[in-house]
Structures are given as C-alpha cells and as structure tokens.
Design an enzyme around this catalytic site. Structure first.
Site, PDB file in Angstrom:
ATOM      1  N   HIS A 120      -6.633 -48.469 -42.059  1.00 17.60           N
ATOM      2  CA  HIS A 120      -5.810 -47.415 -42.657  1.00 17.60           C
ATOM      3  C   HIS A 120      -5.572 -46.248 -41.700  1.00 17.60           C
ATOM      4  O   HIS A 120      -6.433 -45.866 -40.922  1.00 17.60           O
ATOM      5  CB  HIS A 120      -6.469 -46.901 -43.932  1.00 17.60           C
ATOM      6  CG  HIS A 120      -7.844 -46.332 -43.699  1.00 17.60           C
ATOM      7  ND1 HIS A 120      -8.074 -45.013 -43.409  1.00 17.60           N
ATOM      8  CD2 HIS A 120      -9.068 -46.925 -43.706  1.00 17.60           C
ATOM      9  CE1 HIS A 120      -9.367 -44.799 -43.257  1.00 17.60           C
ATOM     10  NE2 HIS A 120      -9.998 -45.960 -43.430  1.00 17.60           N
ATOM     11  N   ASP A 121      -4.364 -45.727 -41.751  1.00 15.39           N
ATOM     12  CA  ASP A 121      -3.974 -44.518 -41.022  1.00 15.39           C
ATOM     13  C   ASP A 121      -4.002 -44.668 -39.505  1.00 15.39           C
ATOM     14  O   ASP A 121      -3.987 -43.684 -38.776  1.00 15.39           O
ATOM     15  CB  ASP A 121      -4.851 -43.325 -41.430  1.00 15.39           C
ATOM     16  CG  ASP A 121      -4.819 -43.068 -42.931  1.00 15.39           C
ATOM     17  OD1 ASP A 121      -3.788 -42.570 -43.418  1.00 15.39           O
ATOM     18  OD2 ASP A 121      -5.800 -43.393 -43.614  1.00 15.39           O
ATOM     19  N   GLY A 138     -10.360 -46.938 -39.072  1.00 17.99           N
ATOM     20  CA  GLY A 138      -9.423 -45.980 -39.641  1.00 17.99           C
ATOM     21  C   GLY A 138      -9.121 -44.813 -38.726  1.00 17.99           C
ATOM     22  O   GLY A 138      -9.985 -44.335 -37.986  1.00 17.99           O
TER      23      GLY A 138
END
Length: 257
Positions: A120-121, A138
């Site tokens: 994520h991200d 992440g």
C-alpha cells in the site's frame, strides 16, 4: 475491438477501452478502468478503484487493487494507479493505498517480474526493473530508472533514488542514494553505478563529478553533515549533484552507507 473471454467476469461499471484483451477466468471489478491495447492474461484479479493505462501486459495469476495488509486500513476509497507500457508478470501482487497517500502508483515502462509484491501507498517511477520476489513494504518510493535484484525486501518508508542498482538478496532498511550500487544484508553502498549511468547516456563529465560526490559521502569518513558541506563547497553543481544532495537532505530514515 474488445476481446473478453467468455469465462471472464467483468462487473457492470468497469470501463474497458478499445483493443483490450481479457483472458480466461479473470475477474474485473466494477470500479476498474483498463486503457487501450492492454492485455490481461488468464486468472488475473483486478479490484477496487483501479486505473490501468495503455499497452500494458498483465500475466496470469496477478492480483491488482485488493485491500492492503495494513491492519489500520478500514476500507477507505483508496486507489491503485498504473501507467502505460508496463509488464506485470505472474503472481505479482499490487495493493491499493491507505489514507496516507490514498493511492498506490506505478509509472510507465516498468518490468515487475514474477512474485513481486507492491504494498500500500508505494510509488514506483518509470522504467524500473523489479526482479523476482522483490518485496516493497508500505509507503516505499522507488524513483525512475532503478533496478532491484531478486529476493530483496525494502523496509517501509524507504526511498530508492533514481539510476541506482541494488544487488539480489539484499535487505534494505534505509534510503538508497541515487546513482549508486548497493548490496548486502543489510545493504551497503559498494560504488557508483557507472556502467548503468553510461548505458543511460550520462557523459564522462557527469559520471566523473558523481564519482567525486560518491567518494566524499561514502569513502571520506566524514560525518554526513560535513560531507554535504564539503560537496557544496568543492563540487561543481549540476542537476545530478543537486538531486543527490537534496535526496540526502530530505531522507527520513537516513541513507545506506
């Protein structure tokens, strides 16, 4: 024309543009957009608010846009954005963002080899190669024109500078400066990525200047603050030197030395 295999499931609301091919047993969610001439091979799952550009090839068993593994994620409407001309190989996983950046983003012309994980991200720039089993935790940022060797994990929030190369089976837990070679467990700087820079069209003068910068930062024994000051005083500035210095100054986790 659009070519969707009769065993594929494309939910109502998905936007599929001209020239897209979707193979057997794929599942395409309702909030997915796939750009022109992208090929999605068999058994691929694409979910969430996901935008995929043009001329990509997504190989079998890849999973794109599913919810992150961050336990703080509560289902916010985050995104996965993928550019053009990427090759996403078998069993790659790319998770959507959280309320940090609100998106996971991959640029253009990248090769993600089998079993790469993009958490994520994460932000991946353009023209990068992530070899088999590279794992980006992440919030990692990988700047453009970077090569990461297979079986290499990158710790969350680390940043990898442009034109760098990381050897296989390394372990990255701090930022990797641009233009350098790094490897090891944990990864350490081994030299300037001179061969890679020549292949990218850097001039002898540019490479020579970066070698001087490298020696001051990594081989002089000076504290990092003093090394930066020495470069600012002694090395002729250009866009590459400026990028190198700004990378160091903006590092949140500290740089690999």
């Amino acid at each position: 024309m659009i070519d969707i295999h009769n065993t594929a499931i494309v939910e109502e609301g998905a936007i599929i543009e001209d020239g897209v091919k979707i193979g057997p047993y794929c599942v395409i969610g309702k909030d997915v957009k796939i750009g022109k001439n992208t090929v999605v091979q068999s058994h691929v799952v694409i979910e969430g608010i996901t935008e995929i550009g043009e001329n990509n090839t997504i190989y079998s068993f890849a999973s794109i846009g599913k919810a992150s593994q961050d336990l703080k994620y509560k289902g916010e409407p985050t995104k996965t954005i993928i550019g053009n001309n990427n090759s996403i190989r078998e069993f790659v996983t790319i998770h959507r963002g959280t309320d940090d950046r609100w998106e996971t983003r991959i640029g253009n012309g990248n090769l993600l080899m089998a079993y790469v994980h993009v958490a994520h991200d994460v932000i991946v720039g353009d023209d990068c190669i992530l070899a088999n089993n590279v794992t980006l935790a992440g919030h990692v940022v990988v700047d453009s024109h970077t090569i990461i060797g297979g079986l290499t994990p990158v710790h969350q929030f680390c940043k990898i500078g442009s034109y760098s190369m990381i050897g296989g089976a390394s372990a990255v837990n701090q930022d990797i400066c641009p233009f350098i070679l790094a490897e090891g467990n944990k990864a350490v700087a081994r030299g300037l990525n001179s061969v890679g820079l020549r292949r990218r069209g850097f001039s002898d003068e540019e490479i020579s200047r970066l070698k001087k910068v490298y020696k001051i930062v990594f081989r002089s024994g000076l504290p990092l603050k003093d090394a930066v000051a020495k470069i600012e005083q002694e090395i002729e500035k250009d866009k590459n030197v400026d990028y190198f210095l700004n990378f160091i100054k903006n590092s949140k986790r500290g740089i690999t030395r």
